[in-house]
Design a protein around this motif. Structure first.
Motif, PDB file in Angstrom:
ATOM      1  N   SER A  87       0.862  -1.224  -0.110  1.00  0.00           N
ATOM      2  CA  SER A  87      -0.074  -0.042  -0.036  1.00  0.00           C
ATOM      3  C   SER A  87       0.789   1.336   0.087  1.00  0.00           C
ATOM      4  N   THR A  88       0.535   2.133  -0.867  1.00  0.00           N
ATOM      5  CA  THR A  88       1.269   3.429  -0.953  1.00  0.00           C
ATOM      6  C   THR A  88       0.335   4.616  -0.279  1.00  0.00           C
ATOM      7  N   ALA A  89       1.071   5.975  -0.263  1.00  0.00           N
ATOM      8  CA  ALA A  89       0.204   6.842   0.228  1.00  0.00           C
ATOM      9  C   ALA A  89      -0.695   7.512  -0.844  1.00  0.00           C
ATOM     10  N   THR A  90      -0.468   7.376  -2.278  1.00  0.00           N
ATOM     11  CA  THR A  90      -1.462   8.070  -3.029  1.00  0.00           C
ATOM     12  C   THR A  90      -1.512   7.274  -4.278  1.00  0.00           C
ATOM     13  N   VAL A  91      -2.368   7.563  -5.080  1.00  0.00           N
ATOM     14  CA  VAL A  91      -2.850   6.697  -6.333  1.00  0.00           C
ATOM     15  C   VAL A  91      -1.602   6.876  -7.275  1.00  0.00           C
ATOM     16  N   ALA A  92      -0.869   8.060  -7.280  1.00  0.00           N
ATOM     17  CA  ALA A  92       0.156   8.267  -8.172  1.00  0.00           C
ATOM     18  C   ALA A  92       1.382   7.477  -7.699  1.00  0.00           C
ATOM     19  N   LEU A  93       1.753   7.352  -6.726  1.00  0.00           N
ATOM     20  CA  LEU A  93       2.976   6.377  -5.974  1.00  0.00           C
ATOM     21  C   LEU A  93       2.580   4.830  -6.304  1.00  0.00           C
ATOM     22  N   GLN A  94       1.108   4.618  -6.248  1.00  0.00           N
ATOM     23  CA  GLN A  94       0.661   3.392  -6.481  1.00  0.00           C
ATOM     24  C   GLN A  94       0.824   2.864  -7.700  1.00  0.00           C
ATOM     25  N   GLU A  95       0.640   3.844  -8.848  1.00  0.00           N
ATOM     26  CA  GLU A  95       0.835   3.567 -10.120  1.00  0.00           C
ATOM     27  C   GLU A  95       2.348   3.548 -10.609  1.00  0.00           C
ATOM     28  N   GLN A  96       3.159   4.426  -9.859  1.00  0.00           N
ATOM     29  CA  GLN A  96       4.592   4.261 -10.150  1.00  0.00           C
ATOM     30  C   GLN A  96       5.312   2.753  -9.771  1.00  0.00           C
ATOM     31  N   LEU A  97       4.671   2.343  -8.710  1.00  0.00           N
ATOM     32  CA  LEU A  97       5.169   0.954  -8.564  1.00  0.00           C
ATOM     33  C   LEU A  97       4.723  -0.211  -9.173  1.00  0.00           C
ATOM     34  N   PHE A  98       3.461   0.340  -9.439  1.00  0.00           N
ATOM     35  CA  PHE A  98       2.815  -0.915 -10.435  1.00  0.00           C
ATOM     36  C   PHE A  98       3.188  -0.726 -11.828  1.00  0.00           C
ATOM     37  N   GLN A  99       3.644   0.282 -12.400  1.00  0.00           N
ATOM     38  CA  GLN A  99       4.137   0.448 -13.868  1.00  0.00           C
ATOM     39  C   GLN A  99       5.735   0.521 -14.178  1.00  0.00           C
ATOM     40  N   LYS A 100       6.377   0.802 -12.808  1.00  0.00           N
ATOM     41  CA  LYS A 100       7.966   0.851 -13.089  1.00  0.00           C
ATOM     42  C   LYS A 100       8.637  -0.141 -12.352  1.00  0.00           C
ATOM     43  N   ASP A 101       8.473  -0.194 -10.956  1.00  0.00           N
ATOM     44  CA  ASP A 101       9.410  -1.302 -10.314  1.00  0.00           C
ATOM     45  C   ASP A 101       8.887  -2.687 -10.381  1.00  0.00           C
ATOM     46  N   LEU A 102       7.498  -2.958 -10.309  1.00  0.00           N
ATOM     47  CA  LEU A 102       7.066  -4.585 -10.309  1.00  0.00           C
ATOM     48  C   LEU A 102       7.493  -5.066 -11.439  1.00  0.00           C
ATOM     49  N   PRO A 103       7.306  -4.376 -12.739  1.00  0.00           N
ATOM     50  CA  PRO A 103       7.638  -4.884 -14.166  1.00  0.00           C
ATOM     51  C   PRO A 103       8.907  -5.497 -14.240  1.00  0.00           C
ATOM     52  N   ARG A 104       9.945  -4.459 -13.530  1.00  0.00           N
ATOM     53  CA  ARG A 104      11.389  -5.034 -13.516  1.00  0.00           C
ATOM     54  C   ARG A 104      11.715  -6.344 -12.921  1.00  0.00           C
ATOM     55  N   LEU A 105      10.810  -6.273 -11.842  1.00  0.00           N
ATOM     56  CA  LEU A 105      11.019  -7.516 -10.762  1.00  0.00           C
ATOM     57  C   LEU A 105      10.376  -8.854 -11.531  1.00  0.00           C
ATOM     58  N   ALA A 106       9.427  -8.653 -12.305  1.00  0.00           N
ATOM     59  CA  ALA A 106       8.704  -9.732 -13.098  1.00  0.00           C
ATOM     60  C   ALA A 106       9.641 -10.139 -14.109  1.00  0.00           C
ATOM     61  N   GLU A 107      10.357  -9.367 -14.720  1.00  0.00           N
ATOM     62  CA  GLU A 107      11.301  -9.922 -15.532  1.00  0.00           C
ATOM     63  C   GLU A 107      12.168 -10.885 -15.277  1.00  0.00           C
ATOM     64  N   ILE A 108      12.858 -10.510 -13.802  1.00  0.00           N
ATOM     65  CA  ILE A 108      13.754 -11.568 -13.271  1.00  0.00           C
ATOM     66  C   ILE A 108      12.981 -12.671 -12.556  1.00  0.00           C
ATOM     67  N   ILE A 109      11.805 -12.467 -11.945  1.00  0.00           N
ATOM     68  CA  ILE A 109      11.187 -13.506 -11.386  1.00  0.00           C
ATOM     69  C   ILE A 109       9.726 -13.701 -12.232  1.00  0.00           C
ATOM     70  N   PRO A 110       9.979 -14.556 -13.138  1.00  0.00           N
ATOM     71  CA  PRO A 110       9.004 -14.810 -14.095  1.00  0.00           C
ATOM     72  C   PRO A 110       7.480 -15.147 -13.538  1.00  0.00           C
ATOM     73  N   GLU A 111       7.589 -15.813 -12.479  1.00  0.00           N
ATOM     74  CA  GLU A 111       6.378 -16.723 -11.600  1.00  0.00           C
ATOM     75  C   GLU A 111       5.641 -15.459 -10.850  1.00  0.00           C
ATOM     76  N   LEU A 112       6.223 -14.164 -10.868  1.00  0.00           N
ATOM     77  CA  LEU A 112       5.539 -13.165  -9.687  1.00  0.00           C
ATOM     78  C   LEU A 112       4.435 -12.648 -10.793  1.00  0.00           C
ATOM     79  N   ARG A 113       3.229 -12.634 -10.031  1.00  0.00           N
ATOM     80  CA  ARG A 113       2.093 -12.088 -10.568  1.00  0.00           C
ATOM     81  C   ARG A 113       1.591 -11.219  -9.593  1.00  0.00           C
ATOM     82  N   TYR A 114       1.284 -10.051 -10.298  1.00  0.00           N
ATOM     83  CA  TYR A 114       1.025  -8.504  -9.417  1.00  0.00           C
ATOM     84  C   TYR A 114      -0.046  -7.941 -10.211  1.00  0.00           C
ATOM     85  N   ASP A 115      -0.936  -7.100  -9.256  1.00  0.00           N
ATOM     86  CA  ASP A 115      -2.045  -6.406  -9.936  1.00  0.00           C
ATOM     87  C   ASP A 115      -2.102  -5.343  -9.266  1.00  0.00           C
ATOM     88  N   ILE A 116      -3.132  -4.197  -9.698  1.00  0.00           N
ATOM     89  CA  ILE A 116      -3.372  -3.136  -8.916  1.00  0.00           C
ATOM     90  C   ILE A 116      -4.854  -3.095  -8.196  1.00  0.00           C
TER      91      ILE A 116
END
Length: 750
Positions: free
Chosen positions: A127-156
């Motif tokens: 959980s983040t403080a704002t929708v903007a930070l939520q979008e940043q985590l969802f669109q930038k950080d987690l996609p990078r991790l998913a490239e390294i950890i293919p089994e990672l399933r995430y959503d918003i």
């Protein structure tokens, strides 16, 4: 790629926090001896493997001891997760982890959460403080991790109000289920007060065009029903008429259930191991007992957790316009009885009894309205009246108690009508069934408002040992043709509601931020968040990897006047140009008031004036883009900003080599809630300035000072133009909570 250090194997790292850690920062830990050793070993091996993969694959990754330390503490917290029926309240499943800038906390807590979710078979919510930070985590950080950890399933995860309700949209367009919403008194009841205050007339034809275009985009699949995916968001008033609402939802009985934007998003998110949410959504969901989140089977991470107490206080507060509520109930009587007439006699409400309930309620509301008008509690000259110690007049207490009882009775009748309307009736034609379902949706909108009113008057009627803040606010419609008052109630802090609704129910939770401590201690966050009620909570400060002693310094500007002196503003305007000329590239000047910012800007010489951009003159995105262009071109560029520019701005390298802060960001109690809390502390023989003002200013100053050094190669100077940091008794405490820059103090006058 090269690493600054090879990450040590987990089994070689001690799992207990160092006994030499400062007691003020790391309280006693619960023993880990009760943890399943096989589970712990499995988690250790898996975490070591994932961390190694990230270290080898993440572009520019640098392994940092602090990141590893945070990852370890997060894992232990998650593995200490309690079962939903566990009555243990010691709190070793809770953690406060402050991670300095550059630590890489997102990777740390994500990897620990992913591993814990695997071994414990639980869901993770970040959980983040704002929708903007939520979008940043969802669109930038987690996609990078998913490239390294293919089994990672995430959503918003987003709240219902971010999605359109097709039934309500149909009702608006067909002018059927939303008939009351579009005309007469009910429109006033649901109109956006801020829009009305601006005196902007609503163009009904323009709004209807938007509704029809939205429906067409939904049907063709060119819009997914999420307001955040619209290039141009609709008017607030229009969106409120069609947004999804829990009280106005038919669920699986709705004809649009399969295509519903909200439920489609929920079904998609349900299969994800890691879900990204925001604090307001989590707290709202816990309030409504929604099935969206099962806290007892969820591992939580609250990023930017220093915002959590404030967001929680807002979330658990209630407010309603008095005059508008009277009109709302009058409309409800007509609408509910009209829809009730189509029901079988056995489920049809007694119209006389229901009308009496409504009349009893509106009479009492009118009595309270007359009370504040005759007593002139609020007016155009006195916008707010707060009730001292949270105690409303004795004569109003039984009235509020009876209002809450009447509202519960009205809610019961309306709920029964709405439920009956939503039941499928095969004896009716499809068109009649659709109309009946939309009628149920309309009543659901009323139920949402009734719920707020009931909670508001229940709060007004109650006076606990720790009272709520209760107050009135003056409302004057555009043109001054009518006046109204907001009735408001709010807990003074979120500590009690967070403790009861969140911390006691979660499986495990990690709270993290770069500024979770204030003045070098977790005490301030502890008290406001209610975590101090859990003695075995984990607490850890992870140092930033930056070498602040080499990368910058904090200067206390040698001004003769302190902010308390009449000559301060003039002296600051005189000295500021010299401070700005000492630096050639990007600079950020932060001000505690707009008036001071404007005064300093007006006093600048012409050469500096051309190099300064002021917050508010253009959008934040445009301002930062122009700032970058100037610095890259070798020019000096200075941003003048207010408090919102002191957090969430990332200007590495030459984009910000100098941060100027006009004065310590003390904020006097300037809201009814803050005033009530200060009043209550005084009544307890405590000092609000020491307990609230100093730590709050210290936390905010740490955030502002943190704008200077953003990478390991940055160099920055922080200039604080407030000599109180060097002369007052609270100065050392505030300095203790800042990044450990060398401090250059003003030389005393001879």
């Amino acid at each position: 790629m090269s690493l600054s250090a090879t990450p040590p194997a987990l089994e070689h790292l001690p799992l207990a926090i160092s006994p030499n850690a400062p007691p003020a920062i790391v309280p006693a830990y619960a023993s880990e001896r009760g943890m399943d050793p096989e589970l712990l070993e499995t988690a250790r091996i898996r975490l070591e493997l994932l961390y190694g993969e990230v270290a080898a694959s993440w572009p520019g990754f640098i392994a940092r001891p602090g990141q590893y330390q945070m990852m370890q503490a997060s894992l232990l917290t998650f593995l200490s997760a309690k079962a939903p029926d566990d009555e243990d309240r010691t709190g070793n499943n809770l953690a406060q982890l402050e991670a300095g800038t550059g630590t890489g906390k997102t990777v740390a807590y994500c990897l620990a959460a992913i591993v814990a979710a695997e071994v414990l078979k639980k869901t993770v919510i970040v959980s983040t403080a704002t929708v903007a930070l939520q979008e940043q985590l969802f669109q930038k950080d987690l996609p990078r991790l998913a490239e390294i950890i293919p089994e990672l399933r995430y959503d918003i995860l987003k709240g219902r109000a971010r999605y359109v309700c097709e039934s309500r949209l149909d009702g608006v367009i067909n002018d059927e289920a939303q008939d009351g919403l579009l005309t007469g008194e009910f429109q006033d009841a649901f109109a956006d007060a801020r829009h009305q205050a601006k005196g902007i007339p609503r163009d009904r034809a323009e709004a209807m065009l938007w509704f029809k275009n939205a429906a067409k985009k939904l049907r063709t699949g060119s819009w997914d029903g999420d307001i955040d995916s619209l290039a141009q968001p609709p008017e607030t008033e229009d969106w409120r008429q069609v947004q999804a609402n829990a009280h106005a939802c038919n669920g699986g009985r709705c004809e649009h259930f399969k295509s519903c934007a909200f439920f489609r998003a929920r079904r998609q998110a349900a299969s994800a191991t890691l879900q990204v949410a925001n604090h307001a959504l989590i707290l709202a969901t816990l309030q409504t007992d929604s099935t969206l989140i099962d806290p007892g089977n969820t591992l939580f991470v609250f990023d930017e957790a220093h915002h959590l107490p404030g967001i929680a206080a807002d979330q658990f507060s209630y407010r309603a316009r008095l005059g508008t509520s009277i009109k709302l109930l009058a409309s409800l009587r007509t609408v509910a009885l009209r829809h009730g007439r189509v029901l079988p006699a056995s489920t049809r409400p007694d119209p006389v009894a229901f009308a009496q309930l409504i009349t009893g309620c509106t009479d009492k509301l009118a009595m309270i309205e007359n009370y504040w008008i005759e007593a002139r509690l609020v007016s155009a000259d006195k916008a707010v009246h707060r009730f001292a110690q949270g105690q409303i007049p004795e004569a109003l207490i039984p009235e509020c108690e009876q209002l809450a009882t009447l509202l519960r009775a009205i809610t019961s009748v309306v709920s029964s009508i709405a439920s009956a309307l939503m039941e499928p009736d095969e004896s009716r034609s499809p068109a009649e069934r659709d109309e009946q379902a939309r009628a149920g949706v309309e009543l659901g909108v009323f139920l949402s408002r009734l719920d707020t009113l009931e909670k508001l008057f229940s709060a007004w009627a109650t006076h606990d040992k720790v009272p709520w803040a209760k107050w009135l606010e003056w409302v004057e419609d555009a043109g001054g043709t009518s006046v109204d008052a907001w009735l408001c109630a709010s807990p003074m802090t979120a500590a009690q509601v967070l403790s009861k609704s969140l911390w006691k129910n979660v499986s495990a939770a990690v709270c993290t931020s770069a500024t979770l401590t204030a003045c070098g201690s977790f005490d301030f966050f502890d008290r406001l968040s209610g975590m101090n009620r859990f003695p075995d909570r984990r607490a850890l400060v992870v140092a930033s990897p930056f070498d602040y002693a080499v990368q910058g310094e904090l200067r206390i500007a040698p001004l003769k006047h302190s902010p308390k002196s009449p000559g301060f503003s003039d002296e600051l305007c005189e000295k500021l140009p010299g401070l700005l000329r000492e630096h050639r590239h990007g600079q950020l000047a932060l001000f505690t008031s707009r008036r001071q910012m404007q005064a300093c800007h007006a006093a600048l010489p012409k050469d500096l004036l051309a190099q300064v951009q002021v917050q508010g003159t253009r959008s934040r995105t445009e301002l930062l883009k122009e700032h970058s262009r100037r610095v890259i071109a070798g020019e000096r560029s200075i941003i003048f900003g207010l408090q919102s520019f002191g957090e969430g701005i990332d200007l590495p390298g030459q984009l910000c080599e100098h941060v100027v802060i006009d004065k310590l960001p003390f904020t006097p109690p300037n809201s009814p809630v803050e005033e009530a809390l200060a009043e209550w502390l005084n009544a307890q023989g405590r000092d609000p300035f020491t307990e609230l003002s100093v730590p709050r200013a210290g936390m905010k100053l740490a955030q502002w000072a943190g704008r200077g050094v953003r990478t390991v190669t940055d160099r920055a100077v922080i200039t604080v133009c407030d000599t109180r940091l060097a002369t007052m008794r609270y100065g050392p405490a505030i300095l203790a909570g800042l990044p450990p820059f060398p401090v250059v103090r003003p030389v005393p006058a001879a």
